[in-house]
Design a protein around this motif. Structure first.
Motif, short mmCIF file in Angstrom:
data_model
loop_
_atom_site.label_atom_id
_atom_site.label_comp_id
_atom_site.label_asym_id
_atom_site.label_seq_id
_atom_site.Cartn_x
_atom_site.Cartn_y
_atom_site.Cartn_z
N GLU A 355 0.83 -1.22 0.00
CA GLU A 355 0.00 0.00 0.00
C GLU A 355 0.86 1.25 0.00
N LYS A 356 1.97 1.19 0.69
CA LYS A 356 2.85 2.36 0.80
C LYS A 356 3.62 2.62 -0.49
N LEU A 357 3.98 1.58 -1.21
CA LEU A 357 4.87 1.74 -2.37
C LEU A 357 4.16 1.80 -3.71
N GLU A 358 2.98 1.18 -3.85
CA GLU A 358 2.28 1.23 -5.12
C GLU A 358 1.58 2.56 -5.32
N ASP A 359 1.32 2.92 -6.58
CA ASP A 359 0.72 4.22 -6.91
C ASP A 359 -0.79 4.17 -7.06
N THR A 360 -1.38 2.98 -7.17
CA THR A 360 -2.78 2.85 -7.52
C THR A 360 -3.49 1.89 -6.58
N LYS A 361 -4.73 2.22 -6.23
CA LYS A 361 -5.57 1.27 -5.51
C LYS A 361 -5.84 0.08 -6.43
N ARG A 362 -5.67 -1.11 -5.92
CA ARG A 362 -5.82 -2.29 -6.78
C ARG A 362 -7.27 -2.56 -7.16
N GLY A 363 -8.19 -2.38 -6.24
CA GLY A 363 -9.59 -2.63 -6.55
C GLY A 363 -9.82 -4.07 -6.96
N LEU A 364 -10.49 -4.27 -8.10
CA LEU A 364 -10.78 -5.62 -8.55
C LEU A 364 -9.51 -6.36 -8.99
N TYR A 365 -8.52 -5.64 -9.50
CA TYR A 365 -7.27 -6.29 -9.88
C TYR A 365 -6.65 -6.97 -8.66
N SER A 366 -6.26 -8.20 -8.82
CA SER A 366 -5.73 -9.10 -7.79
C SER A 366 -6.78 -9.46 -6.75
N GLY A 367 -8.05 -9.20 -7.09
CA GLY A 367 -9.16 -9.75 -6.35
C GLY A 367 -9.60 -11.05 -6.99
N ALA A 368 -10.88 -11.37 -6.89
CA ALA A 368 -11.37 -12.66 -7.38
C ALA A 368 -12.78 -12.54 -7.92
N VAL A 369 -13.04 -13.21 -9.04
CA VAL A 369 -14.39 -13.34 -9.60
C VAL A 369 -14.79 -14.81 -9.55
N GLY A 370 -16.05 -15.05 -9.21
CA GLY A 370 -16.49 -16.44 -9.19
C GLY A 370 -17.93 -16.56 -8.74
N TYR A 371 -18.26 -17.71 -8.15
CA TYR A 371 -19.66 -17.98 -7.84
C TYR A 371 -19.80 -18.91 -6.64
N PHE A 372 -20.97 -18.83 -6.02
CA PHE A 372 -21.43 -19.80 -5.03
C PHE A 372 -22.54 -20.63 -5.68
N THR A 373 -22.60 -21.92 -5.36
CA THR A 373 -23.71 -22.76 -5.80
C THR A 373 -24.79 -22.78 -4.72
N PRO A 374 -25.98 -23.28 -5.05
CA PRO A 374 -27.03 -23.38 -4.04
C PRO A 374 -26.63 -24.28 -2.86
N GLU A 375 -25.71 -25.22 -3.08
CA GLU A 375 -25.27 -26.13 -2.02
C GLU A 375 -24.18 -25.53 -1.14
N GLY A 376 -23.71 -24.33 -1.48
CA GLY A 376 -22.66 -23.70 -0.69
C GLY A 376 -21.25 -23.99 -1.17
N ASP A 377 -21.11 -24.63 -2.33
CA ASP A 377 -19.79 -24.76 -2.94
C ASP A 377 -19.43 -23.45 -3.64
N PHE A 378 -18.17 -23.30 -4.02
CA PHE A 378 -17.77 -22.09 -4.73
C PHE A 378 -16.53 -22.35 -5.57
N ASP A 379 -16.27 -21.43 -6.50
CA ASP A 379 -15.05 -21.46 -7.31
C ASP A 379 -14.71 -20.03 -7.69
N PHE A 380 -13.48 -19.60 -7.37
CA PHE A 380 -13.05 -18.23 -7.64
C PHE A 380 -11.68 -18.23 -8.32
N ASN A 381 -11.54 -17.34 -9.31
CA ASN A 381 -10.24 -17.17 -9.96
C ASN A 381 -9.50 -16.01 -9.30
N VAL A 382 -8.34 -15.68 -9.85
CA VAL A 382 -7.58 -14.50 -9.45
C VAL A 382 -7.60 -13.53 -10.61
N ILE A 383 -8.02 -12.30 -10.36
CA ILE A 383 -8.12 -11.32 -11.46
C ILE A 383 -6.74 -10.73 -11.75
N ILE A 384 -6.05 -11.40 -12.64
CA ILE A 384 -4.80 -10.91 -13.23
C ILE A 384 -4.96 -11.01 -14.74
#
Length: 431
Positions: A355-384
């Motif tokens: 946080e101290k050295l980077e110039d930009t708030k990362r936001g969604l970058y290096s976060g994760a997109v994915g889903y939950f199933t009705p049974e409570g399973d999930f799968d998420f990637n890494v946003i790069i």
């Protein structure tokens, strides 16, 4: 109650394009495409979710508690993202750097329509289905006219938020922290951006996906915010009581000559620095998983295995564990977030320095997109390897980074960033 209909189909490139174009009539769209990468952890070839029945959108404050309540009450398919800045909910941290994109810190929706693609079928799961809605939607999709994918948009001039000289100075400061013993490793990132521009998100995504064909490709549209991702990395998957994480650390370029390319794989596999990066993050992931795992179940299934993609070779490790039935899906995510491959070790200290050295708030970058199933399973990637776009602000951005360790050579780290930026830059600058 979801109405379920299954059809026998083969998911072709043309059909993918028709599905994406059809989906643009909705404010909320998530398309997840494996590009036919299949392994022991695969569930679907592709998934499309559109049109919110309910949604949750929030900043980082108590974000995981809010998501827990939403997921527990819905007990349904939920699609969306976790931004990197949810670190501020997990730990006593802040995000004060420049943010040109303005993505909410967390956004999930319960789709009215879900399409689940396997090798030769598609299963429709519709909420509140009206009459022959599946049939009418499918007819509309397959009868869409062909679109000229080559006519993408005007070429865009990309700017660097962090100059090469500044990058060198900041990485030098990070190396000072490492040499002093504050951290062992940290992921340092930089932003490439353009202002006052308009892109065609669907065509740009198709172009990006074609030149990368990654296993975790993602098209996300939430109102006027878009993520076009060619991610090769899985963050975390839950199937019943089984959890798996597959962090990436270690990158090498692809070469046209087959013999030279094979030699590059061997070089990456034996590279002491790249292996040490991967092993440190593998150890961090093992530690994160141990917080929620049943005792003695955390296992390293693969260590430093090299996988080849169109643009790069990547060193990937696979770590798994078992969890008790009473451990909630969101609890698992919260205790492993953010993913170690995008932070460093020790994790909290690394995030403070980032946080101290980077110039930009990362936001969604290096976060994760994915889903939950009705049974409570999930799968998420890494946003790069992803293009992020705010259509209202006409701001487009992509960020790249790499792990900095005691053995890092600044010039080499910078060249690795440019290698990772190649596909996104090609899509935007060549129009």
């Amino acid at each position: 109650m979801r109405h379920i209909v299954t059809k026998n189909i083969v998911l072709t490139h043309a059909l993918k394009t028709q599905l994406l174009n059809w989906a643009q009539q909705f404010e909320e769209v998530v398309w997840l495409d494996s590009n036919d990468h299949v392994d022991d952890n695969s569930s679907y070839r592709a998934i499309l979710a559109v049109d919110a029945f309910t949604a949750i959108k929030t900043d980082s404050k108590f974000a995981f508690d809010k998501l827990e309540e939403y997921q527990t009450l819905a007990k349904d398919w939920l699609f969306g993202y976790l931004s990197y800045d949810l670190k501020n909910d997990v730990e006593r941290l802040t995000s004060v750097n420049f943010d040109g994109l303005g993505f909410p810190d967390l956004y999930f929706f319960q789709p009215k329509k879900v399409f689940l693609f396997t090798e030769d079928t598609v299963t429709f799961q519709y909420l509140n289905m009206v009459d022959d809605e599946v049939e009418s939607d499918w007819e509309e999709i397959i009868n869409l006219p062909e679109v000229d994918e080559n006519d993408i948009s005007e070429a865009i001039k990309i700017r660097l938020r962090t100059s090469k000289d500044t990058y060198a100075k900041q990485v030098g400061r990070m190396l000072n922290h490492i040499n002093r013993g504050d951290i062992y490793e940290a992921n340092f990132c930089q932003e490439f951006f353009a202002e006052n521009v308009t892109i065609d998100p669907v065509k740009s995504f198709i172009h990006l996906n074609e030149i990368s064909t990654p296993p975790f490709a993602t098209f996300l549209k939430l109102n006027t915010h878009y993520a076009l991702s060619s991610s090769p990395e899985r963050y975390l998957k839950k199937t019943g009581t089984a959890i798996v994480s597959q962090p990436i650390k270690g990158t090498a370029k692809r070469l046209e000559d087959p013999e030279a390319d094979a030699a590059m794989i061997e070089q990456l596999h034996n590279d002491t620095k790249e292996r040490s990066e991967n092993i440190m993050i593998t150890d961090l992931v093992r530690n994160d998983l141990s917080r929620i795992a049943e005792k003695g179940t955390v296992t390293v299934n693969e260590l430093c295995k090299v996988y080849s993609f169109k643009q790069v070779h990547q060193m990937i490790s696979t770590i798994s564990c078992k969890v008790a039935n009473d451990v909630s899906p969101v609890t698992i995510l919260k205790n492993t977030y953010p993913m170690g491959s995008m932070t460093g070790a020790p994790k909290v200290a690394a995030m403070k320095i980032i946080e101290k050295l980077e110039d930009t708030k990362r936001g969604l970058y290096s976060g994760a997109v994915g889903y939950f199933t009705p049974e409570g399973d999930f799968d998420f990637n890494v946003i790069i390897r992803s293009i992020l776009y705010n259509a209202t602000e006409k701001y487009v951005s992509f960020s790249v980074g790499g792990a900095i360790t005691a053995n890092s050579i600044i010039e080499n780290e910078y060249e690795e960033c440019l290698l990772k930026a190649k596909a996104m830059r090609e899509v935007l600058e060549r129009g």
